[in-house]
Motif scaffolding. Structure first.
Motif, PDB file in Angstrom:
ATOM      1  N   PRO A 106     -15.541  17.305 -13.721  1.00 60.75           N
ATOM      2  CA  PRO A 106     -15.978  18.223 -12.658  1.00 60.75           C
ATOM      3  C   PRO A 106     -16.897  19.308 -13.228  1.00 60.75           C
ATOM      4  CG  PRO A 106     -13.581  17.998 -12.673  1.00 60.75           C
ATOM      5  CD  PRO A 106     -14.094  17.330 -13.901  1.00 60.75           C
ATOM      6  N   PRO A 107     -17.727  19.888 -12.364  1.00 66.30           N
ATOM      7  CA  PRO A 107     -18.547  21.009 -12.804  1.00 66.30           C
ATOM      8  C   PRO A 107     -17.664  22.221 -13.115  1.00 66.30           C
ATOM      9  CG  PRO A 107     -18.714  20.755 -10.435  1.00 66.30           C
ATOM     10  CD  PRO A 107     -17.902  19.593 -10.944  1.00 66.30           C
ATOM     11  N   ASN A 108     -18.236  23.176 -13.824  1.00 67.58           N
ATOM     12  CA  ASN A 108     -17.509  24.390 -14.196  1.00 67.58           C
ATOM     13  C   ASN A 108     -18.174  25.610 -13.586  1.00 67.58           C
ATOM     14  OD1 ASN A 108     -15.446  24.128 -16.800  1.00 67.58           O
ATOM     15  ND2 ASN A 108     -16.779  22.382 -16.452  1.00 67.58           N
ATOM     16  N   LEU A 109     -17.358  26.592 -13.280  1.00 67.37           N
ATOM     17  CA  LEU A 109     -17.869  27.896 -12.888  1.00 67.37           C
ATOM     18  C   LEU A 109     -17.406  28.906 -13.923  1.00 67.37           C
ATOM     19  CD1 LEU A 109     -15.253  29.594 -11.685  1.00 67.37           C
ATOM     20  CD2 LEU A 109     -15.743  28.294  -9.634  1.00 67.37           C
ATOM     21  N   LEU A 110     -18.065  30.046 -13.951  1.00 67.41           N
ATOM     22  CA  LEU A 110     -17.616  31.160 -14.785  1.00 67.41           C
ATOM     23  C   LEU A 110     -16.857  32.113 -13.876  1.00 67.41           C
ATOM     24  CD1 LEU A 110     -20.576  32.245 -17.105  1.00 67.41           C
ATOM     25  CD2 LEU A 110     -18.354  31.354 -17.790  1.00 67.41           C
ATOM     26  N   TYR A 140     -14.175  23.380 -11.225  1.00 73.27           N
ATOM     27  CA  TYR A 140     -13.999  23.733  -9.818  1.00 73.27           C
ATOM     28  C   TYR A 140     -14.290  22.539  -8.926  1.00 73.27           C
ATOM     29  CZ  TYR A 140     -19.048  24.042  -8.902  1.00 73.27           C
ATOM     30  OH  TYR A 140     -20.375  23.749  -8.741  1.00 73.27           O
ATOM     31  N   PHE A 141     -13.823  22.678  -7.701  1.00 72.76           N
ATOM     32  CA  PHE A 141     -13.972  21.657  -6.682  1.00 72.76           C
ATOM     33  C   PHE A 141     -14.368  22.379  -5.407  1.00 72.76           C
ATOM     34  CE2 PHE A 141     -10.784  20.820  -9.811  1.00 72.76           C
ATOM     35  CZ  PHE A 141     -11.143  19.585 -10.302  1.00 72.76           C
ATOM     36  N   SER A 200     -15.398  22.623   1.798  1.00 75.90           N
ATOM     37  CA  SER A 200     -16.327  23.260   2.729  1.00 75.90           C
ATOM     38  C   SER A 200     -17.080  24.372   1.996  1.00 75.90           C
ATOM     39  CB  SER A 200     -15.572  23.762   3.967  1.00 75.90           C
ATOM     40  OG  SER A 200     -16.466  24.231   4.936  1.00 75.90           O
ATOM     41  N   ASP A 201     -16.972  25.610   2.454  1.00 73.86           N
ATOM     42  CA  ASP A 201     -17.723  26.702   1.815  1.00 73.86           C
ATOM     43  C   ASP A 201     -16.918  27.432   0.747  1.00 73.86           C
ATOM     44  OD1 ASP A 201     -15.986  27.821   3.659  1.00 73.86           O
ATOM     45  OD2 ASP A 201     -17.350  29.441   4.225  1.00 73.86           O
ATOM     46  N   THR A 202     -15.720  26.952   0.436  1.00 80.86           N
ATOM     47  CA  THR A 202     -14.902  27.601  -0.584  1.00 80.86           C
ATOM     48  C   THR A 202     -14.911  26.806  -1.888  1.00 80.86           C
ATOM     49  OG1 THR A 202     -12.847  26.500   0.050  1.00 80.86           O
ATOM     50  CG2 THR A 202     -13.362  28.592   1.162  1.00 80.86           C
ATOM     51  N   TYR A 203     -14.521  27.484  -2.947  1.00 83.44           N
ATOM     52  CA  TYR A 203     -14.394  26.884  -4.271  1.00 83.44           C
ATOM     53  C   TYR A 203     -12.906  26.826  -4.606  1.00 83.44           C
ATOM     54  CZ  TYR A 203     -19.344  27.896  -4.513  1.00 83.44           C
ATOM     55  OH  TYR A 203     -20.686  27.937  -4.238  1.00 83.44           O
ATOM     56  N   LEU A 204     -12.490  25.740  -5.234  1.00 84.52           N
ATOM     57  CA  LEU A 204     -11.096  25.553  -5.599  1.00 84.52           C
ATOM     58  C   LEU A 204     -10.976  25.483  -7.113  1.00 84.52           C
ATOM     59  CD1 LEU A 204     -10.226  22.660  -3.103  1.00 84.52           C
ATOM     60  CD2 LEU A 204      -9.978  25.128  -2.720  1.00 84.52           C
ATOM     61  N   ILE A 205     -10.047  26.250  -7.674  1.00 85.82           N
ATOM     62  CA  ILE A 205      -9.719  26.164  -9.088  1.00 85.82           C
ATOM     63  C   ILE A 205      -8.211  25.995  -9.203  1.00 85.82           C
ATOM     64  CG2 ILE A 205     -11.753  27.422  -9.890  1.00 85.82           C
ATOM     65  CD1 ILE A 205     -10.025  29.923 -10.205  1.00 85.82           C
ATOM     66  N   VAL A 206      -7.752  25.504 -10.349  1.00 88.14           N
ATOM     67  CA  VAL A 206      -6.342  25.190 -10.508  1.00 88.14           C
ATOM     68  C   VAL A 206      -5.804  25.909 -11.743  1.00 88.14           C
ATOM     69  CG1 VAL A 206      -4.647  23.335 -10.753  1.00 88.14           C
ATOM     70  CG2 VAL A 206      -6.754  22.944  -9.456  1.00 88.14           C
ATOM     71  N   LYS A 210      -4.640  17.399  -3.050  1.00 87.55           N
ATOM     72  CA  LYS A 210      -5.253  16.065  -3.021  1.00 87.55           C
ATOM     73  C   LYS A 210      -6.726  16.143  -3.409  1.00 87.55           C
ATOM     74  CE  LYS A 210      -5.872  11.942  -0.282  1.00 87.55           C
ATOM     75  NZ  LYS A 210      -5.615  11.244   0.955  1.00 87.55           N
ATOM     76  N   ILE A 211      -7.435  17.148  -2.920  1.00 80.99           N
ATOM     77  CA  ILE A 211      -8.861  17.308  -3.263  1.00 80.99           C
ATOM     78  C   ILE A 211      -9.029  17.481  -4.771  1.00 80.99           C
ATOM     79  CG2 ILE A 211     -10.874  18.837  -3.074  1.00 80.99           C
ATOM     80  CD1 ILE A 211      -9.929  19.438  -0.171  1.00 80.99           C
ATOM     81  N   VAL A 212      -8.291  18.422  -5.354  1.00 80.77           N
ATOM     82  CA  VAL A 212      -8.497  18.718  -6.773  1.00 80.77           C
ATOM     83  C   VAL A 212      -7.975  17.585  -7.660  1.00 80.77           C
ATOM     84  CG1 VAL A 212      -8.557  21.206  -6.408  1.00 80.77           C
ATOM     85  CG2 VAL A 212      -6.381  20.138  -7.010  1.00 80.77           C
ATOM     86  N   ASN A 213      -6.835  17.035  -7.329  1.00 74.59           N
ATOM     87  CA  ASN A 213      -6.235  15.994  -8.162  1.00 74.59           C
ATOM     88  C   ASN A 213      -7.050  14.707  -8.131  1.00 74.59           C
ATOM     89  OD1 ASN A 213      -4.000  15.156  -9.895  1.00 74.59           O
ATOM     90  ND2 ASN A 213      -3.533  13.761  -8.203  1.00 74.59           N
ATOM     91  N   THR A 214      -7.454  14.278  -6.956  1.00 75.38           N
ATOM     92  CA  THR A 214      -8.232  13.050  -6.823  1.00 75.38           C
ATOM     93  C   THR A 214      -9.558  13.164  -7.566  1.00 75.38           C
ATOM     94  OG1 THR A 214      -7.223  12.593  -4.683  1.00 75.38           O
ATOM     95  CG2 THR A 214      -9.302  11.474  -5.149  1.00 75.38           C
ATOM     96  N   ASN A 215     -10.163  14.334  -7.520  1.00 76.61           N
ATOM     97  CA  ASN A 215     -11.464  14.527  -8.167  1.00 76.61           C
ATOM     98  C   ASN A 215     -11.352  14.855  -9.659  1.00 76.61           C
ATOM     99  OD1 ASN A 215     -13.632  14.264  -6.069  1.00 76.61           O
ATOM    100  ND2 ASN A 215     -12.180  15.621  -5.040  1.00 76.61           N
ATOM    101  N   PHE A 216     -10.130  14.828 -10.193  1.00 71.16           N
ATOM    102  CA  PHE A 216      -9.934  15.075 -11.621  1.00 71.16           C
ATOM    103  C   PHE A 216      -9.058  13.979 -12.220  1.00 71.16           C
ATOM    104  CE2 PHE A 216      -8.809  18.320 -15.089  1.00 71.16           C
ATOM    105  CZ  PHE A 216     -10.022  18.164 -15.718  1.00 71.16           C
TER     106      PHE A 216
END
Length: 133
Positions: free
Chosen positions: A22-26, A44-45, A48-54, A104-110
């Motif tokens: 996945p791409p990274n944010l600072l 990050y993932f 919609s218009d939000t960013y998700l981090i874990v 599900k969004i973050v796990n599937t994409n990682f």
């Protein structure tokens, strides 16, 4: 090394560092205990218009320091590539109606790594929603 390059170039290099990941944010926070400025790169993932981090810390029993910083001061800034802007962080834990969908969004994409991390620890691993201000 990745963190140093991303920070040192103010996000111009390091947004997408390793192919297939996945791409990274600072994430720019203020230390909850120290009051000092902190920055770290985090995968990050998007939702919609939000960013998700874990806050997984690779399956460590303790949450990462930046998670406590966000809990103490949720209004922070992020760089997505060279673009820096303000966001408000909201932790989403199991029991929250949005948790299963966001997990599900973050796990599937990682490549299901977050499920593996969660199995290794007893603490709930939160997903943080970063909403642009």
């Amino acid at each position: 090394m990745h963190n140093a390059i991303y920070k040192g170039t103010n996000g111009r290099i390091g947004h997408r560092f390793i192919p297939g990941t996945p791409p990274n944010l600072l994430l720019h926070t203020i230390g909850a205990k120290t009051g000092q400025a902190r920055s770290t790169s985090i995968a990050y993932f998007r939702d919609s218009d939000t960013y998700l981090i874990v806050a997984s810390k690779g399956g460590d029993p303790r949450s990462p320091g930046w998670y406590y910083n966000l809990k103490a001061n949720p209004d922070v800034e992020i760089n997505v590539g060279p673009k820096r802007f303000g966001v408000t962080a909201r932790p989403v834990l199991p029991g929250d109606p949005d948790h299963a969908r966001l997990w599900k969004i973050v796990n599937t994409n990682f490549r299901d790594l977050y499920d593996a991390y969660q199995r290794r620890v007893s603490r709930p691993i939160p997903v943080l929603v970063l909403t642009p201000r």
